[in-house]
Motif scaffolding. Structure first.
Motif, short mmCIF file in Angstrom:
data_model
loop_
_atom_site.label_atom_id
_atom_site.label_comp_id
_atom_site.label_asym_id
_atom_site.label_seq_id
_atom_site.Cartn_x
_atom_site.Cartn_y
_atom_site.Cartn_z
N MET A 280 0.86 -1.19 0.00
CA MET A 280 0.00 0.00 0.00
C MET A 280 0.89 1.24 0.00
N ALA A 281 0.98 1.89 -1.18
CA ALA A 281 1.88 3.04 -1.33
C ALA A 281 1.27 4.28 -0.68
N GLU A 282 1.96 4.81 0.30
CA GLU A 282 1.47 6.00 0.99
C GLU A 282 1.85 7.26 0.22
N VAL A 283 0.99 8.25 0.28
CA VAL A 283 1.22 9.51 -0.42
C VAL A 283 1.78 10.52 0.57
N ILE A 284 3.03 10.93 0.34
CA ILE A 284 3.69 11.92 1.18
C ILE A 284 4.44 12.90 0.28
N GLY A 285 5.12 13.87 0.87
CA GLY A 285 5.92 14.81 0.09
C GLY A 285 5.20 16.11 -0.20
N SER A 286 5.57 16.74 -1.30
CA SER A 286 5.01 18.05 -1.66
C SER A 286 3.74 17.88 -2.48
N MET A 287 2.68 18.56 -2.04
CA MET A 287 1.39 18.47 -2.71
C MET A 287 0.74 19.85 -2.72
N SER A 288 -0.07 20.07 -3.75
CA SER A 288 -0.88 21.29 -3.79
C SER A 288 -2.34 20.95 -3.63
N ALA A 289 -3.02 21.72 -2.78
CA ALA A 289 -4.47 21.63 -2.66
C ALA A 289 -5.05 22.43 -3.83
N LEU A 290 -5.43 21.74 -4.88
CA LEU A 290 -5.78 22.36 -6.14
C LEU A 290 -6.99 23.30 -6.05
N ILE A 291 -6.89 24.43 -6.73
CA ILE A 291 -8.07 25.25 -6.94
C ILE A 291 -8.96 24.57 -7.99
N ASP B 44 -9.67 0.10 0.19
CA ASP B 44 -8.39 -0.57 0.43
C ASP B 44 -7.21 0.40 0.34
N ILE B 45 -7.43 1.57 -0.28
CA ILE B 45 -6.34 2.52 -0.44
C ILE B 45 -6.10 3.29 0.86
N PRO B 46 -4.92 3.93 0.99
CA PRO B 46 -4.60 4.67 2.22
C PRO B 46 -5.55 5.84 2.46
N GLU C 13 -4.51 2.70 14.60
CA GLU C 13 -4.46 1.23 14.64
C GLU C 13 -5.21 0.60 13.46
N ILE C 14 -6.01 1.38 12.76
CA ILE C 14 -6.70 0.88 11.57
C ILE C 14 -5.70 0.86 10.42
N LYS C 15 -5.58 -0.27 9.77
CA LYS C 15 -4.41 -0.53 8.91
C LYS C 15 -4.18 0.48 7.79
N ASN C 16 -5.25 1.02 7.17
CA ASN C 16 -5.00 1.92 6.05
C ASN C 16 -5.13 3.41 6.41
N ILE C 17 -5.31 3.74 7.70
CA ILE C 17 -5.21 5.13 8.13
C ILE C 17 -3.74 5.39 8.47
N TYR C 18 -3.09 6.17 7.62
CA TYR C 18 -1.63 6.28 7.72
C TYR C 18 -1.12 7.66 8.11
N ALA C 19 -1.97 8.70 7.98
CA ALA C 19 -1.44 10.06 8.15
C ALA C 19 -2.55 11.01 8.55
N ILE C 20 -2.12 12.21 8.94
CA ILE C 20 -3.06 13.29 9.24
C ILE C 20 -2.55 14.58 8.62
N LYS C 21 -3.43 15.29 7.95
CA LYS C 21 -3.14 16.66 7.51
C LYS C 21 -3.54 17.55 8.68
N GLU C 22 -2.56 18.19 9.28
CA GLU C 22 -2.79 18.98 10.47
C GLU C 22 -2.86 20.46 10.09
N ALA C 23 -4.07 21.00 10.18
CA ALA C 23 -4.30 22.40 9.80
C ALA C 23 -4.92 23.18 10.95
N SER C 24 -4.50 22.83 12.16
CA SER C 24 -4.97 23.59 13.33
C SER C 24 -4.16 24.86 13.53
N GLY C 25 -2.98 24.92 12.93
CA GLY C 25 -2.09 26.06 13.11
C GLY C 25 -1.27 26.00 14.38
N SER C 26 -1.38 24.91 15.13
CA SER C 26 -0.69 24.79 16.42
C SER C 26 0.53 23.88 16.31
N MET C 27 1.70 24.45 16.52
CA MET C 27 2.92 23.63 16.53
C MET C 27 2.94 22.73 17.76
#
Length: 294
Positions: free
Chosen positions: A1-12, A129-131, A155-169
């Motif tokens: 299951m190839a995870e998507v990471i790196g540089s991405m644009s939130a497309l208009i 089945d995808i991430p 712990e759910i197998k295909n939940i791999y990441a979080i986009k964190e947009a709270s603005g809190s370091m």
């Protein structure tokens, strides 16, 4: 299951005479490919997903997948909803079309409990089945995924990441410390570099629509440990990162794209309107500090 990471644009999502301008949409995605982005993110917040019809939402996902096919650039499809049933439908459609992963925003407006959030995301993740990437943006949705809930979801197998947009370091570091098996991606351009420096594995950028090469370079250098270069790029990007949020996203970024000649028409879907005169002039001024490649 190839995870998507790196540089991405939130497309208009470009519009022309009230309809999605798919000719321009393709040009914008091919530009992302040309300038080194790792993935594109169709129909998220920046893509005005809240005012697209269900069919339009699916058409944007399908188009992005087809355009990116065989390019090496992945598609993280926006597939969230405040209705679990609808989120499942969009997620399954994205998988069927060939998206590499889905981005699933916390359900907005109905303000579920943490247990409700857990069951929502569990149902979405188990439907495909995808991430799956969680998307935490409490300023938009009125609800935040608590650390304990993220721990359970990881712990759910295909939940791999979080986009964190709270603005809190502080929250970002707390997630990295408490939930080491979940990857973190920045959802706030102003703190892309700090999040990457704290162990983040990518960014989902609004600025990347306008300056994809710089966002790709920032992400790559930061993830490679080249701190001096990435800090310098981050400082270079600060004026535009700040300006693109003087009004609600995606109002400023679409104006910037229009001013730069990247979209032929400056159109939004109501209730969004063009930026006020003062902010429009500010965007014009700040863009002159950068070389926007067409």
């Amino acid at each position: 299951m190839a995870e998507v990471i790196g540089s991405m644009s939130a497309l208009i999502t470009p519009f022309l005479n009230g309809k999605i301008d798919f000719v321009t949409y393709e040009k914008l995605i091919r530009r992302q490919i040309q300038y080194g982005m790792d993935a594109v993110v169709p129909v998220g917040t920046t893509g005005e997903s809240a005012t697209l019809s269900h069919d339009e939402h699916k058409e944007c996902i399908e188009a992005a997948v087809q355009i990116c096919k065989n390019s090496g650039v992945k598609v993280l499809a926006g597939a969230g909803s405040n209705s679990t049933k609808e989120a499942i439908d969009l997620s399954q459609f994205a998988q069927k079309m060939g998206a590499d992963a889905i981005l699933s925003v916390t359900p907005y407006y109905n303000k579920p409990s943490q247990e409700g959030l857990f069951e929502h995301y569990k149902a979405v993740a188990q439907s495909v089945d995808i991430p799956v990437m969680l998307y935490n943006v409490p300023g938009r949705t009125g609800i935040s995924i608590e650390i304990e809930t993220i721990t359970r979801l990881a712990e759910i197998k295909n939940i791999y990441a979080i986009k964190e947009a709270s603005g809190s370091m502080e929250r970002t570091i707390s997630i990295a410390t408490s939930v080491p098996n979940i990857k973190i991606l920045s959802g706030e351009d102003a703190i892309n570099y700090p999040i990457l420096a704290a162990g983040g594995v990518g960014v989902i950028s609004v600025t990347g629509n306008l300056l994809p090469r710089l966002i790709a370079k920032l992400t790559k250098s930061a993830m490679s440990g080249e701190d001096k270069e990435s800090r310098q790029i981050n400082q270079t990007l600060y004026p535009i990162n700040h300006t693109l949020f003087v009004e609600s996203n995606p109002i400023p970024i679409k104006a910037a794209m229009f001013i730069a000649g990247l979209i032929p028409s400056l159109e939004y879907r109501l209730p969004l309107l063009k930026p006020n005169e003062g902010n429009y002039r500010l965007i014009e001024k700040i863009i002159k500090l950068y070389e926007v490649e067409l």
